[in-house]
Structures are given as structure tokens and as C-alpha cells.
Write a protein that holds these residues in place. Structure first.
Motif, PDB file in Angstrom:
ATOM      1  N   LYS A   1       5.796   3.975   1.929  1.00 20.54           N
ATOM      2  CA  LYS A   1       6.397   5.142   2.576  1.00 20.54           C
ATOM      3  C   LYS A   1       7.148   4.725   3.844  1.00 20.54           C
TER       4      LYS A   1
ATOM      5  N   ARG B   1       1.066   3.608   2.105  1.00 22.37           N
ATOM      6  CA  ARG B   1       1.597   3.822   3.460  1.00 22.37           C
ATOM      7  C   ARG B   1       2.719   2.831   3.775  1.00 22.37           C
ATOM      8  N   GLU B   2       2.545   1.578   3.362  1.00 16.35           N
ATOM      9  CA  GLU B   2       3.592   0.582   3.596  1.00 16.35           C
ATOM     10  C   GLU B   2       4.856   0.942   2.825  1.00 16.35           C
TER      11      GLU B   2
ATOM     12  N   VAL C   1       5.928   9.285   8.639  1.00 21.10           N
ATOM     13  CA  VAL C   1       5.046   8.511   7.770  1.00 21.10           C
ATOM     14  C   VAL C   1       3.579   8.907   7.905  1.00 21.10           C
ATOM     15  N   TRP C   2       3.171   9.284   9.120  1.00 20.79           N
ATOM     16  CA  TRP C   2       1.753   9.627   9.337  1.00 20.79           C
ATOM     17  C   TRP C   2       1.535  11.114   9.607  1.00 20.79           C
TER      18      TRP C   2
ATOM     19  N   TYR D   1       1.836  -1.705  11.288  1.00 21.25           N
ATOM     20  CA  TYR D   1       2.341  -1.609   9.925  1.00 21.25           C
ATOM     21  C   TYR D   1       3.714  -2.247   9.766  1.00 21.25           C
TER      22      TYR D   1
ATOM     23  N   SER E   1       0.860  -1.184   0.000  1.00 21.64           N
ATOM     24  CA  SER E   1       0.000   0.000   0.000  1.00 21.64           C
ATOM     25  C   SER E   1       0.901   1.239   0.000  1.00 21.64           C
TER      26      SER E   1
END
Length: 225
Positions: free
Chosen positions: A160, A157-158, A182-183, A197, A155
């Protein structure tokens, strides 16, 4: 140089093809976005000239779809729509340039040369775009991750998270540092989303005896190549 022209108006497509071929370009015509996706999206084009107003899926939707599929061929949008909002929307969705109908052919040629020159510079500036750690490979240009030649579906996010760990290879990064990078800094520092994650990522990239992400007890994580 291979150019794909996506245009359903025969008068305009005939004009484009004749002019481009006279200037030494090899041209392929496609009359709909659906045909591009079914027959032409996997071909390595040097440039795509794309009309916005197409039957069925329009040009803007096609740009979005190509970028989602990680096709980063330079795209020059051609349209009779000439408001600032139309141009901004096309560029925001992934187009590289925008020219309004009617236009002088010399201007079109100039924009084509600028886009392809920019692409050549970018390729020269990035001679090595693949990071390799044992059986794990990360293609920075294509945003592709693979293990032993098999592509891994990450994904955004993964991906990144993986890139942040890789950028800090052999360094311990704390959960707070990972959250911020990351967030975003406004994310709740007490959440366990980082651990969740990290677990997702380990399950996807650590195959067989491969191990890349190490837990540093009481502190955070470290990526080792």
C-alpha cells in the motif's frame, strides 16, 4: 471454457457435469478443497463452482485460501445453507456469487454467463495492468511486485505504501500525507513508522544500482521512475 467443479456429493456432481457438458463447457471435477490446493490451484480456470459443505477444509476456507494466494478466478458458491448470514459470509470471504440448493439449471447457467461476462469486461477495461520502472515491475491485477523478474515479498502495508508513492510519482509527499493515506488519519503523527517502512521498502525494491525512493530533507519522500 474451463470450469472446475468442487463437489463431494456424487449425485450432485454428476448432475452438474452432465448439464455443463451438454451446454458446451469443459468440466473438471474435484471432490475436496485439499485436492484443489494440491493439484488444481495453479491452473487457469474460467470459473470455479464450489460447494460449501466439503469434507475437511470447507468451501469458505478454500475461497479465503485461494484469494490469499492471489487466485482471483470467479467463484460461484453452491450450498444448501440459505440464510442471509451464510450468503454474506461467503461473499465477504471472496466468492463472486452464491446460489442455493436446490436450483434450476437455467438459473445456474445464467449466473455462469454473468460472472464470465463480467470477467471479460474487466479484462477489456484493464488492457495494461503492469507498471514498469526500470527493472521494477508492479502487476496491479495480481498484486505482485518483482525486480529483474524475481518476485518481491511485500507485506500488505508495504504494498500500500509503494502504491501511494507510485501514484504520486515525481511529487514530494510529506510524512503526514503518507500516514493519512497508508495508516489512516487517526494514527499518531509523531511516530516514526513512515521512516521505518520506507527503509523496509527500499531494502526490498532497490537492488544493485536501482534507486526509486528519494528523501526530501525536512519534508518527506518522492518516488522517481
Amino acid at each position: 471454457m474451463q470450469i472446475l467443479v468442487v463437489e463431494d456429493d456424487k449425485r450432485i456432481s454428476d448432475f452438474l457435469i452432465k448439464g455443463l457438458q451438454e451446454n458446451g463447457y469443459m468440466v473438471t471435477l474435484c471432490r475436496s478443497a485439499e485436492d484443489v490446493l494440491s493439484d488444481f490451484s495453479n491452473i487457469q480456470w474460467d470459473l470455479i463452482i464450489l460447494d460449501i459443505m466439503l469434507p475437511g477444509m470447507d468451501g469458505t476456507q478454500l475461497v479465503q485460501t485461494l484469494r490469499y494466494k492471489k487466485n482471483f478466478t470467479p467463484i460461484l458458491m453452491v450450498s444448501a445453507l440459505n440464510t442471509v448470514q451464510d450468503k454474506v459470509a461467503a461473499l465477504d470471504y471472496g466468492a463472486d456469487d452464491y446460489i442455493t440448493k436446490p436450483f434450476h439449471f437455467d438459473e445456474l447457467l445464467s449466473r455462469i454467463k454473468a460472472l464470465t461476462r463480467r470477467q471479460q469486461y474487466q479484462q477489456q477495461e484493464r488492457p495494461s495492468s503492469v507498471l514498469t520502472f526500470g527493472d521494477l515491475s508492479i502487476d496491479l491485477n495480481q498484486y505482485l511486485v518483482s525486480h529483474g523478474g524475481a518476485e518481491i515479498d511485500l507485506s500488505p502495508r508495504e504494498y500500500k505504501l509503494l502504491m501511494y508513492l507510485v501514484e504520486n510519482i515525481d511529487k514530494t509527499v510529506t510524512r503526514v500525507q503518507i500516514l493519512n493515506a497508508v495508516w489512516g488519519i487517526t494514527f499518531d503523527n509523531h511516530t516514526n513508522v513512515v521512516d521505518v517502512y520506507i527503509s523496509y521498502l527500499r531494502n526490498k525494491i532497490e537492488k544493485g544500482d536501482s534507486k526509486f525512493i528519494y528523501t526530501i530533507k525536512g519534508v518527506g519522500y518522492m518516488f522517481k521512475g
